[in-house]
Design a protein around this motif. Structure first.
Motif, PDB file in Angstrom:
ATOM      1  N   ALA A  78     -28.287 -45.945 -66.045  1.00 42.59           N
ATOM      2  CA  ALA A  78     -28.151 -44.909 -67.070  1.00 42.59           C
ATOM      3  C   ALA A  78     -29.146 -45.124 -68.208  1.00 42.59           C
ATOM      4  O   ALA A  78     -29.665 -44.158 -68.778  1.00 42.59           O
ATOM      5  N   LEU A  79     -29.436 -46.367 -68.544  1.00 45.97           N
ATOM      6  CA  LEU A  79     -30.387 -46.637 -69.617  1.00 45.97           C
ATOM      7  C   LEU A  79     -31.796 -46.216 -69.237  1.00 45.97           C
ATOM      8  O   LEU A  79     -32.529 -45.660 -70.069  1.00 45.97           O
ATOM      9  N   VAL A  80     -32.199 -46.481 -68.008  1.00 49.30           N
ATOM     10  CA  VAL A  80     -33.566 -46.124 -67.590  1.00 49.30           C
ATOM     11  C   VAL A  80     -33.647 -44.702 -67.055  1.00 49.30           C
ATOM     12  O   VAL A  80     -34.744 -44.219 -66.774  1.00 49.30           O
ATOM     13  N   GLY A  81     -32.502 -44.018 -66.886  1.00 50.07           N
ATOM     14  CA  GLY A  81     -32.517 -42.641 -66.411  1.00 50.07           C
ATOM     15  C   GLY A  81     -32.845 -42.492 -64.946  1.00 50.07           C
ATOM     16  O   GLY A  81     -33.556 -41.566 -64.558  1.00 50.07           O
ATOM     17  N   ARG A  82     -32.344 -43.401 -64.117  1.00 51.29           N
ATOM     18  CA  ARG A  82     -32.610 -43.380 -62.680  1.00 51.29           C
ATOM     19  C   ARG A  82     -31.305 -43.173 -61.934  1.00 51.29           C
ATOM     20  O   ARG A  82     -30.267 -43.712 -62.319  1.00 51.29           O
ATOM     21  N   SER A  83     -31.350 -42.433 -60.860  1.00 53.28           N
ATOM     22  CA  SER A  83     -30.147 -42.173 -60.084  1.00 53.28           C
ATOM     23  C   SER A  83     -29.809 -43.370 -59.198  1.00 53.28           C
ATOM     24  O   SER A  83     -30.702 -44.106 -58.754  1.00 53.28           O
ATOM     25  N   PRO A  84     -28.529 -43.610 -58.915  1.00 50.98           N
ATOM     26  CA  PRO A  84     -28.157 -44.721 -58.025  1.00 50.98           C
ATOM     27  C   PRO A  84     -28.740 -44.571 -56.627  1.00 50.98           C
ATOM     28  O   PRO A  84     -29.069 -45.569 -55.981  1.00 50.98           O
ATOM     29  N   GLU A  85     -28.857 -43.332 -56.141  1.00 48.49           N
ATOM     30  CA  GLU A  85     -29.399 -43.131 -54.796  1.00 48.49           C
ATOM     31  C   GLU A  85     -30.856 -43.585 -54.708  1.00 48.49           C
ATOM     32  O   GLU A  85     -31.259 -44.238 -53.738  1.00 48.49           O
TER      33      GLU A  85
END
Length: 293
Positions: A78-85
């Protein structure tokens, strides 16, 4: 043999380029931001399902999430703005690269006449694949640490803006919304989206701020939400509290920067000492050599 060497070298360069490209931090996805602004309605007690990802890359990561034992660092992502997938797909590609690295080295060695037992590449490739599986996690932690510092700097500025809005005789909810819409930075836009989402859900804006603080793991943002909740419900004067909290947060960030600078300065002592020793050796070696002769 020369043709095979050229082909394998090109493939190795292409694989290395793709690997480096995948390890680079990806930009925040617009679809995720729009989903936060307009979430799908859910019944009370019903689990909110994720949006179906687009593309084979995210679909591969979504399938990996269903495997038992696979954990996803939600706050760091969430901090780096990346999706878990996307993160899980990067882990899989990294592990596959480690899995084929040693067989590729063994194949290249066989072309030049160097052979090794089959067990050595097999064990080494499995060990390297296991290590490469956790490499994206280590890179994510480093990126999340940097993103956390950027978020804290933005929160300190946001505290000052909210305090100024309160000094301008604005209400607690209006102060939060107006302060978030002043800047155009990614953190302030994210705060503004969280506040707008709370308004769409017919909740107070400090509840949306509290949800964002829980998602990112930012204690100062949670403190701001609690302070504005007291101002909105009890009518407490929070101007001095907000200014003091912003000053304390800036002091903590400055102390951390000074500590990191001291660590970097200490690390520079060893290269400098080694350089002086090498220079002294180069200067004194001719005289010592002549004396020994």
């Amino acid at each position: 043999m020369i043709t095979w060497l050229v082909v394998t070298g090109c493939l190795a360069g292409l694989g290395l380029a793709l690997f480096v490209a995948e390890l680079r931090p990806s930009p925040p996805e617009l679809g995720v931001a729009l989903e936060r602004l307009h979430p799908d309605p859910a019944l009370p007690g019903e689990a909110v399902t994720d949006r179906e990802p687009d593309g084979a890359y995210e679909a591969l990561g979504r399938r990996l999430r269903n495997f038992p034992g696979v954990t996803v660092p939600q706050r760091e992502l969430a901090l780096v703005g990346r999706s878990p997938e996307r993160h899980l797909a990067q882990k899989l590609l990294s592990a596959l690269l480690g899995l084929v690295a040693f067989p590729y080295v063994a194949f290249m060695g066989s072309l030049v006449g160097v052979s090794m037992p089959v067990l050595v590449p097999a064990v080494a490739s499995l060990a390297l694949a296991a290590g490469m599986w956790f490499l994206p996690d280590l890179l994510l932690r480093s990126q999340a640490a940097e993103a956390r510092v950027d978020h804290l700097h933005a929160v300190a500025a946001y505290l000052e803006l909210v305090a100024l809005e309160r000094a301008g005789d604005r209400g607690p909810a209006e102060a939060l919304l107006s302060a978030a819409r002043v800047g155009q930075g990614p953190v302030l836009r994210r705060i503004s989206l969280a506040l707008d989402r709370a308004l769409l859900d017919r909740r107070p804006p400090w509840d949306g701020l509290s949800d964002l603080a829980s998602e990112l793991g930012l204690t100062p943002l949670q403190d701001l939400a609690d302070t504005m909740r007291m101002a909105g419900t009890d009518g407490a004067a929070v101007y001095k509290t907000l200014r003091a909290r912003a000053a304390n947060l800036r002091g903590e960030l400055l102390s951390d920067e000074l500590a990191r600078a001291n660590v970097v300065s200490e690390r520079m002592v060893l290269p400098g000492t080694a350089l002086v020793m090498v220079f002294t050796l180069l200067v004194g070696f001719p005289a010592v050599s002549r004396m020994m002769q």
